[in-house]
Design a protein around this motif. Sequence first.
Motif, PDB file in Angstrom:
ATOM      1  N   LEU A  42       0.829  -1.208   0.000  1.00  9.13           N
ATOM      2  CA  LEU A  42       0.000   0.000   0.000  1.00  9.13           C
ATOM      3  C   LEU A  42       0.863   1.257   0.000  1.00  9.13           C
ATOM      4  O   LEU A  42       0.581   2.223  -0.706  1.00  9.13           O
ATOM      5  CB  LEU A  42      -0.936   0.004   1.213  1.00  9.13           C
ATOM      6  N   GLN A  43       1.932   1.217   0.808  1.00 16.34           N
ATOM      7  CA  GLN A  43       2.818   2.383   0.871  1.00 16.34           C
ATOM      8  C   GLN A  43       3.469   2.650  -0.488  1.00 16.34           C
ATOM      9  O   GLN A  43       3.556   3.783  -0.951  1.00 16.34           O
ATOM     10  CB  GLN A  43       3.896   2.148   1.944  1.00 16.34           C
ATOM     11  N   GLN A  44       3.888   1.584  -1.143  1.00 11.67           N
ATOM     12  CA  GLN A  44       4.603   1.747  -2.417  1.00 11.67           C
ATOM     13  C   GLN A  44       3.670   2.139  -3.554  1.00 11.67           C
ATOM     14  O   GLN A  44       4.028   2.959  -4.406  1.00 11.67           O
ATOM     15  CB  GLN A  44       5.320   0.444  -2.773  1.00 11.67           C
ATOM     16  N   HIS A  45       2.473   1.580  -3.592  1.00  6.61           N
ATOM     17  CA  HIS A  45       1.642   1.728  -4.787  1.00  6.61           C
ATOM     18  C   HIS A  45       0.358   2.527  -4.594  1.00  6.61           C
ATOM     19  O   HIS A  45      -0.277   2.898  -5.580  1.00  6.61           O
ATOM     20  CB  HIS A  45       1.281   0.340  -5.342  1.00  6.61           C
ATOM     21  N   CYS A  46      -0.051   2.785  -3.361  1.00  4.79           N
ATOM     22  CA  CYS A  46      -1.378   3.394  -3.139  1.00  4.79           C
ATOM     23  C   CYS A  46      -1.352   4.430  -2.018  1.00  4.79           C
ATOM     24  O   CYS A  46      -2.357   4.608  -1.315  1.00  4.79           O
ATOM     25  CB  CYS A  46      -2.401   2.321  -2.783  1.00  4.79           C
ATOM     26  N   SER A  47      -0.245   5.135  -1.827  1.00  3.79           N
ATOM     27  CA  SER A  47      -0.159   6.057  -0.686  1.00  3.79           C
ATOM     28  C   SER A  47      -0.137   7.506  -1.159  1.00  3.79           C
ATOM     29  O   SER A  47      -0.157   7.780  -2.365  1.00  3.79           O
ATOM     30  CB  SER A  47       1.107   5.759   0.123  1.00  3.79           C
ATOM     31  N   ASP A  48      -0.053   8.418  -0.190  1.00  9.33           N
ATOM     32  CA  ASP A  48       0.046   9.842  -0.529  1.00  9.33           C
ATOM     33  C   ASP A  48       1.288  10.128  -1.370  1.00  9.33           C
ATOM     34  O   ASP A  48       1.341  11.108  -2.092  1.00  9.33           O
ATOM     35  CB  ASP A  48       0.126  10.682   0.756  1.00  9.33           C
ATOM     36  N   GLU A  49       2.283   9.271  -1.253  1.00  8.88           N
ATOM     37  CA  GLU A  49       3.522   9.480  -2.022  1.00  8.88           C
ATOM     38  C   GLU A  49       3.424   8.951  -3.457  1.00  8.88           C
ATOM     39  O   GLU A  49       4.274   9.242  -4.287  1.00  8.88           O
ATOM     40  CB  GLU A  49       4.710   8.786  -1.347  1.00  8.88           C
ATOM     41  N   THR A  50       2.401   8.146  -3.731  1.00 11.93           N
ATOM     42  CA  THR A  50       2.262   7.585  -5.074  1.00 11.93           C
ATOM     43  C   THR A  50       1.748   8.671  -6.023  1.00 11.93           C
ATOM     44  O   THR A  50       0.744   9.319  -5.705  1.00 11.93           O
ATOM     45  CB  THR A  50       1.251   6.408  -5.069  1.00 11.93           C
ATOM     46  N   PRO A  51       2.409   8.891  -7.147  1.00 13.55           N
ATOM     47  CA  PRO A  51       1.904   9.909  -8.082  1.00 13.55           C
ATOM     48  C   PRO A  51       0.478   9.572  -8.536  1.00 13.55           C
ATOM     49  O   PRO A  51       0.143   8.404  -8.739  1.00 13.55           O
ATOM     50  CB  PRO A  51       2.881   9.828  -9.260  1.00 13.55           C
ATOM     51  N   ALA A  52      -0.329  10.622  -8.692  1.00 16.10           N
ATOM     52  CA  ALA A  52      -1.714  10.403  -9.130  1.00 16.10           C
ATOM     53  C   ALA A  52      -1.732   9.837 -10.542  1.00 16.10           C
ATOM     54  O   ALA A  52      -0.792  10.030 -11.326  1.00 16.10           O
ATOM     55  CB  ALA A  52      -2.477  11.718  -9.089  1.00 16.10           C
ATOM     56  N   GLY A  53      -2.790   9.109 -10.855  1.00 21.64           N
ATOM     57  CA  GLY A  53      -2.952   8.584 -12.210  1.00 21.64           C
ATOM     58  C   GLY A  53      -3.137   7.084 -12.204  1.00 21.64           C
ATOM     59  O   GLY A  53      -3.350   6.459 -11.166  1.00 21.64           O
TER      60      GLY A  53
END
Length: 180
Positions: A42-53
């Motif tokens: 979740l942290q790598q692919h779906c977090s606030d740090e993940t670029p939108a899109g």
Amino acid sequence: MSYDLDQFIAECRATLQKDPGPAGREAIRLRLESLLQNKDFLQQHCSDETPAGLHVLHDDPELGFQVLAHINEKARISPPHDHGHSWAIYGQATSHTDMTEYERVDDGSNPDTAELKVIKQYRLMPGQAGIYQDGAIHSIDYPDKSRFVRVTGTNLDNITRSRFDPKTGRIAQMTPQRAT
Ligand SMILES: [Fe+2]
């Protein structure tokens, strides 16, 4: 050790090779719920740090299924739509998605319009996955920062799909997808 993306992809491959039908897809839905428990994923692919899109996490060269992360910034309501001859599984990562499922109650003889009846409405919360088998019609409604992982039977950009005007029932072909 947590159930990770590589394990999930390997299991999707093995499952679909054995049973590409509804039961195999249901097994994938349950495994997607396990993947959504993995905090590192979740942290790598779906977090606030993940670029939108829209991020393609896997595009299977042999079986054609895709694993996609939809990192949505803004709220959206989709019209009712199908996934053509494919199927789709939506797994909620953050926030929620309100799902509505429909059935066609007309006889299908008119190629331009359809009459839809709501058969199910529910909210997918983080860790929950919903399945839409081939031909199923649904619509989605999510708030800002709703993020989900979708598994589709094929690349939906390459197939014909329909969307339905909720008021008139008018059928239109869908252009390459957004998060629908
Ligand atoms: Fe959809």
